[in-house]
Scaffold this active site. Structure first.
Site, PDB file in Angstrom:
ATOM      1  N   PRO A 150     -10.481 -29.092  -3.483  1.00  0.00           N
ATOM      2  CA  PRO A 150     -11.631 -28.869  -2.598  1.00  0.00           C
ATOM      3  C   PRO A 150     -12.836 -29.731  -2.950  1.00  0.00           C
ATOM      4  O   PRO A 150     -13.124 -29.984  -4.121  1.00  0.00           O
ATOM      5  CB  PRO A 150     -11.938 -27.383  -2.800  1.00  0.00           C
ATOM      6  CG  PRO A 150     -10.652 -26.781  -3.261  1.00  0.00           C
ATOM      7  CD  PRO A 150      -9.994 -27.844  -4.084  1.00  0.00           C
ATOM      8  N   LEU A 151     -13.489 -30.189  -1.898  1.00  0.00           N
ATOM      9  CA  LEU A 151     -14.697 -30.992  -2.047  1.00  0.00           C
ATOM     10  C   LEU A 151     -15.779 -30.189  -2.755  1.00  0.00           C
ATOM     11  O   LEU A 151     -16.094 -29.073  -2.360  1.00  0.00           O
ATOM     12  CB  LEU A 151     -15.168 -31.424  -0.649  1.00  0.00           C
ATOM     13  CG  LEU A 151     -16.537 -32.078  -0.532  1.00  0.00           C
ATOM     14  CD1 LEU A 151     -16.551 -33.411  -1.262  1.00  0.00           C
ATOM     15  CD2 LEU A 151     -16.887 -32.272   0.941  1.00  0.00           C
ATOM     16  N   PRO A 184     -10.348 -30.646   5.924  1.00  0.00           N
ATOM     17  CA  PRO A 184     -11.783 -30.830   6.181  1.00  0.00           C
ATOM     18  C   PRO A 184     -12.663 -30.543   4.976  1.00  0.00           C
ATOM     19  O   PRO A 184     -13.812 -30.975   4.941  1.00  0.00           O
ATOM     20  CB  PRO A 184     -12.070 -29.836   7.312  1.00  0.00           C
ATOM     21  CG  PRO A 184     -10.985 -28.816   7.213  1.00  0.00           C
ATOM     22  CD  PRO A 184      -9.770 -29.571   6.755  1.00  0.00           C
ATOM     23  N   PHE A 241      -6.050 -29.466  -1.289  1.00  0.00           N
ATOM     24  CA  PHE A 241      -5.670 -28.840  -2.549  1.00  0.00           C
ATOM     25  C   PHE A 241      -6.670 -29.129  -3.663  1.00  0.00           C
ATOM     26  O   PHE A 241      -6.674 -28.463  -4.696  1.00  0.00           O
ATOM     27  CB  PHE A 241      -4.274 -29.308  -2.974  1.00  0.00           C
ATOM     28  CG  PHE A 241      -3.198 -28.910  -1.994  1.00  0.00           C
ATOM     29  CD1 PHE A 241      -2.879 -27.573  -1.802  1.00  0.00           C
ATOM     30  CD2 PHE A 241      -2.535 -29.861  -1.256  1.00  0.00           C
ATOM     31  CE1 PHE A 241      -1.909 -27.191  -0.893  1.00  0.00           C
ATOM     32  CE2 PHE A 241      -1.547 -29.493  -0.340  1.00  0.00           C
ATOM     33  CZ  PHE A 241      -1.240 -28.158  -0.164  1.00  0.00           C
ATOM     34  N   TYR A 286       7.253 -26.897   6.837  1.00  0.00           N
ATOM     35  CA  TYR A 286       6.407 -25.825   6.332  1.00  0.00           C
ATOM     36  C   TYR A 286       7.269 -24.586   6.103  1.00  0.00           C
ATOM     37  O   TYR A 286       7.611 -23.863   7.033  1.00  0.00           O
ATOM     38  CB  TYR A 286       5.283 -25.499   7.308  1.00  0.00           C
ATOM     39  CG  TYR A 286       4.289 -26.604   7.526  1.00  0.00           C
ATOM     40  CD1 TYR A 286       4.213 -27.713   6.671  1.00  0.00           C
ATOM     41  CD2 TYR A 286       3.397 -26.562   8.596  1.00  0.00           C
ATOM     42  CE1 TYR A 286       3.301 -28.720   6.883  1.00  0.00           C
ATOM     43  CE2 TYR A 286       2.466 -27.571   8.808  1.00  0.00           C
ATOM     44  CZ  TYR A 286       2.429 -28.643   7.955  1.00  0.00           C
ATOM     45  OH  TYR A 286       1.510 -29.652   8.167  1.00  0.00           O
TER      46      TYR A 286
END
Length: 290
Positions: free
Chosen positions: A222-223, A216, A220, A66
């Site tokens: 998004p739901l 969740p 990258f 990261y």
């Protein structure tokens, strides 16, 4: 296996021999765009880490990749010397290239070098938990893992790794790892819409192994769920809060690691995960992955 705490939603789970808050913190967002370079606001990044620990979070997820190095160095600056109850989990098995990619790096000498890098940047003699990152940027990839995992087992036997786990793994790879040495966690993509690990989660819960879902809300990409938005609006909450609360309800071995680079957002995530889901809410949410 679980207890309750008044400070954070979800109580605790024993990760190996260490009790940790089920509501943890994922440090990936404490970098520049696309997980490369330093954060836009260095002081805020340090403050977020300190607020997380001050608020009772005892499980932080990181990786030397990261930045690279950026997040581990921020952790060292913000929190070293680390509190006795804090568990910092890291990952090995990939490197970063000049274009910001995540090429695999699972040869024994590569893994040893990555463990050494984590020891150096975190400023510790022993790593609390090392997850072997498998697959690739697109997800798990079937195949044997013994040579790579055995390298980490050897380092564990040398005393520089306390606990082991796997990340981005297929169920067969989880079983292969457990046939070689005990693991304390599995870290995979899982959320309301991506339920492929349901049987694995239940099996691990019965066997005392933590499951740590990442992305969740889809990461990258998004739901987008009208049902999730409707439930959130009905509760006067947000889709992220509902998604986190659902994960805490899903199984007692699920440990959350939502990330943020903002103290205000950290507080919102913690408060939001306390939302109470009714039976009707759960029934609606279950339909998303069905």
């Amino acid at each position: 296996m679980t207890t309750t705490t008044p400070r954070l939603p979800g109580g605790t789970w024993t990760l190996g021999d260490r009790p940790v808050s089920r509501f943890g913190y994922g440090a990936m967002q404490l970098t520049g765009p696309w997980v490369v370079g330093p954060p836009k606001d260095h002081d805020e990044a340090v403050a977020v880490l300190r607020d997380a620990v001050a608020g009772g979070i005892t499980h932080i997820d990181t990786a030397e990749t990261y930045g690279p190095r950026v997040v581990n160095e921020l952790l060292h600056e913000a929190l070293h010397p680390y509190a006795d109850g804090l568990v910092i989990a890291t990952k090995v098995g990939a490197r970063r290239d000049a274009r910001g990619g995540w090429p695999t790096a699972r040869e024994p000498d590569q893994l040893r070098a990555q463990v050494d890098d984590n020891l150096e940047t975190l400023g510790v003699d022993v790593l609390d938990l090392v997850n072997l990152r498998l697959g690739d940027a697109d997800g798990p990839v079937a195949g044997p893992i013994a040579p790579a995992f055995e390298t980490l087992v050897d380092l564990q036997q040398q005393g520089i790794i306390r606990h082991l786990g796997v990340s981005n793994a297929t169920p067969d790879q989880v079983d292969e790892a457990r046939g070689i040495a005990p693991i304390v966690s599995v870290q995979n993509m899982y959320n309301l819409a991506n339920r492929q690990d349901d049987p694995l989660i239940d099996r691990l819960a019965a066997e005392g192994v933590a499951y740590v879902p990442f992305f969740p809300l889809g990461g990258f990409s998004p739901l987008q769920s009208e049902v999730l938005s409707t439930v959130a609006a009905r509760l006067g909450s947000t889709p992220m809060s509902v998604a986190l609360a659902w994960l805490l309800r899903r199984s007692p071995n699920i440990l959350l690691i939502p990330g943020t680079s903002s103290r205000a957002h950290l507080s919102e995530n913690i408060e939001g995960a306390t939302v109470v889901l009714s039976d009707n809410d759960l029934l609606d949410l279950e339909g998303i992955g069905g």
